[in-house]
Enzyme design. Structure first.
Site, mmCIF file in Angstrom:
data_model
loop_
_atom_site.group_PDB
_atom_site.id
_atom_site.type_symbol
_atom_site.label_atom_id
_atom_site.label_comp_id
_atom_site.label_asym_id
_atom_site.label_seq_id
_atom_site.Cartn_x
_atom_site.Cartn_y
_atom_site.Cartn_z
ATOM 1 N N GLU A 167 69.162 75.611 29.010
ATOM 2 C CA GLU A 167 68.554 74.637 30.238
ATOM 3 C C GLU A 167 68.766 75.352 31.491
ATOM 4 O OE1 GLU A 167 69.881 70.758 29.485
ATOM 5 O OE2 GLU A 167 69.320 70.509 27.490
ATOM 6 N N GLU A 366 68.428 71.139 20.414
ATOM 7 C CA GLU A 366 69.320 69.989 20.560
ATOM 8 C C GLU A 366 68.440 68.993 20.333
ATOM 9 O OE1 GLU A 366 71.630 69.534 24.258
ATOM 10 O OE2 GLU A 366 72.056 71.632 24.032
#
Length: 467
Positions: A167, A366
Site C-alpha cells: 500500500e 488482503e
C-alpha cells in the site's frame, strides 16, 4: 445450493507484517522504526496505549505459529521483513540475529509446504532515516535500494514471491496529508513528493531484483478502494472520477502503465501542487519498470457525491476539494471500524484489472473483517465468529464469479492469521483466525479458522441461495 470450486493450485493463505506481528525482545538487535517511536512518544493516539513492544509475539512464537499455519492447511503466507531489524542503524551493518530469524522462518515455512510471500516495506521506515527527512529525502530511495539488494542476497534462495511495498499510497496520504500516521504532516505537496519518491524506490527495488539474477517473481501490493458515485448525475460522476484519479489512478498508472495520468498533472499544475523534485531520469525509470505479480488489498468501497459547498481557498489542498463522502442508505456496515461491507467490489476490482491492466496476474493479498470485543462471542473456549465466515463466503463468491468469467486471479490471502496489532487501532479490532490473549499470549483457534481449513481441503465451498 452451489458448489464453488477454485482453480487448482489456488493460493489459500493469510497476510501479516513484521511490525504488526513480531514484537521485540531484549538483545534481539532491532533498531527503532517510526511505529516503535510513535507508539511510545504519541502513545495517547494509540488505542489503549498499546505499543509495538509485544504485538503478536511472532519473533518468539514463530515455530509454534508455523505449526498452526500448517494445521490450517495454508499453502502460502505473506509477511514482511523489518528493515530496522535487519539493518538497525545508519551504519548499514546487518544484524546477524535478524538474518538467522528470517532464514529460519522462511525455511520452516517451506518445509511445512507454505510458500513465503515476502514484502520489503510495510509502512515501517527506520527512525534513523526518518530523522534525515524520511521519504521526502532522495537519500532514502538509495537506502531502500541497498536494503532490497541485501534482502535478495540473504534470502533469495528461500523466497519465490517478493513484493517491494505494501500500500504505497498510505505513507504519503496518511502520514503527510490526513494526520493519521506519524510524522503527522498535513501538506499535500509534501505528500505528493513522498508518493513520487516511493514510486521511484519501488522501481529501484525492481531494478535490484532484476540485477540479482533470481528467477523468482517480484511485484507490489496495492490498496484498491473502488469508487462509486451517488448517482448518474454528471456532477456525481465527475466527483467519482476525481476521487479515482487521486486515490487510485495516480498510483496504479505509474506502477502498472509506467506514467502518471496526464489529467492529474494538469490539476496539480493548476493548483500549484506538483512535487518539484521529479527528474526526467526518474520518469524514464518509471516507464521502464515492469512487475511480475500484483497483490490487491480490499476492505471497503468509497462512495462519493458532488460537493455541496466550496472548499476553503485558504485551507489545505486535498483531493476532497473535488468530492465529498456519500453514505448510501441501507448499506451494510462493520460498526467496529465504521466502514461499509461491500463484497461485490471484489468482482468489480477483477473486472477493472481485466479492462485497464490486462495480462497482469494478480491475487487478493488482503481482505478481512476486524471486530471489537470479540471475547463476547467465546463459547466453550472458542470464538464463534460466524460473522467472519459469512464475510468470507460473500467475498469469495464474488471473486469466484470473476474467476469463472476469466479473471486471472491466483489466490486469496485473509487478513490475518493471528490477531495482530493494527497501527493506531492497536488491538481494538480483531482480525485473526487465531485469537490472541494479550495477557497470557495464548493463541486459540476461532470457528472461522475451522471453516477456512475445510475450505482449503475442498478447494471451495458450498453456498446456499440465501447466503
Amino acid at each position: 445450493m452451489a458448489n464453488l470450486k477454485f482453480p487448482d493450485g489456488f493460493w489459500w493463505g493469510a497476510a501479516t507484517s513484521a511490525t504488526q506481528s513480531e514484537g521485540t525482545v531484549a538483545g534481539d538487535g532491532k533498531g527503532d522504526n517510526i511505529w516503535d517511536y510513535a507508539s511510545r512518544h504519541y502513545n495517547n493516539r494509540f488505542f489503549d496505549g498499546v505499543t509495538t513492544q509485544e504485538t503478536s509475539r511472532f519473533y518468539t512464537d514463530h515455530v509454534a505459529d508455523i505449526d498452526r499455519m500448517k494445521a490450517l492447511g495454508l499453502n502460502s503466507l505473506r509477511t514482511s521483513i523489518s528493515w530496522s531489524r535487519l539493518i538497525p542503524d545508519a551504519s548499514g551493518t546487518v544484524n546477524p540475529l535478524a538474518v538467522q530469524f528470517y532464514r529460519d522462518v522462511f525455511q520452516r515455512m517451506r518445509d511445512a509446504g507454505i510458500a513465503p510471500f515476502v514484502n520489503l516495506f510495510h509502512f515501517d521506515l527506520p527512525m534513523y532515516l526518518q530523522t534525515e527527512g524520511g521519504w521526502e529525502n532522495k537519500a532514502t530511495i538509495d537506502a531502500y535500494a541497498r536494503y532490497a539488494k541485501t534482502c535478495f542476497e540473504l534470502f533469495g534462495d528461500l523466497v519465490d514471491h517478493w513484493f517491494t511495498f505494501n500500500e504505497p499510497m498510505i505513507p504519503a496520504e496518511a502520514g503527510y496529508l490526513h494526520d493519521r500516521h506519524y510524522p503527522f504532516v498535513v501538506e499535500f505537496k509534501r505528500a505528493a513528493q513522498v508518493l513520487h519518491n516511493i514510486v521511484v524506490a519501488h522501481c529501484r527495488g525492481i531494478e535490484a531484483f532484476r540485477a540479482s539474477g533470481l528467477t523468482s517473481q517480484i511485484g507490489i501490493i496495492m490498496d484498491v478502494i473502488p469508487v462509486y458515485p451517488r448517482s448518474q448525475n454528471p456532477a456525481d460522476l465527475k466527483a467519482a472520477h476525481m476521487a479515482d484519479l487521486f486515490y487510485t489512478k495516480s498510483l496504479n498508472e505509474a506502477i502498472l502503465k509506467g506514467h502518471y495520468p496526464s489529467e492529474l498533472n494538469e490539476v496539480l499544475t493548476q493548483y500549484g501542487q506538483r512535487p518539484e523534485a521529479v527528474s526526467a531520469e526518474e520518469l524514464a525509470l518509471i516507464a521502464a519498470t515492469k512487475i511480475d505479480l500484483l497483490g490487491i488489498n480490499y476492505y471497503r468501497p468509497r462512495r462519493v457525491k458532488a460537493r455541496e459547498s466550496l472548499p476553503n481557498p485558504e485551507g489545505v489542498f486535498a483531493p476532497e476539494w473535488f468530492f465529498e463522502p456519500y453514505e448510501m442508505p441501507g448499506r451494510q456496515m462493520n460498526t467496529s471500524r465504521g466502514i461499509e461491507i461491500y463484497p461485490e467490489a471484489l468482482y468489480d476490482i477483477a473486472k477493472m484489472i481485466d479492462r485497464d491492466y490486462p495480462g497482469i496476474p494478480w491475487f487478493v493479498s488482503e481482505n478481512g473483517i476486524g471486530i471489537q470485543d470479540e471475547a463476547r462471542f467465546i463459547r466453550d473456549g472458542m470464538v464463534q465468529d460466524d460473522y467472519r465466515i459469512d464475510f468470507l463466503k460473500a467475498h469469495l463468491a464474488c471473486l469466484h464469479r470473476a474467476i469463472s468469467e476469466g479473471s486471472h486471479c491466483l489466490g486469496y490471502h485473509m487478513w490475518t492469521f493471528v490477531d495482530c496489532w493494527s497501527w493506531m487501532n492497536a488491538y481494538k479490532n480483531r482480525y485473526g483466525f487465531y485469537r490472541l490473549d494479550l495477557a497470557t499470549g495464548e493463541k486459540t483457534l476461532k470457528k472461522s479458522g475451522v471453516w477456512f481449513k475445510q475450505l482449503i481441503q475442498a478447494n471451495g465451498f458450498e453456498l446456499t441461495q440465501t447466503e
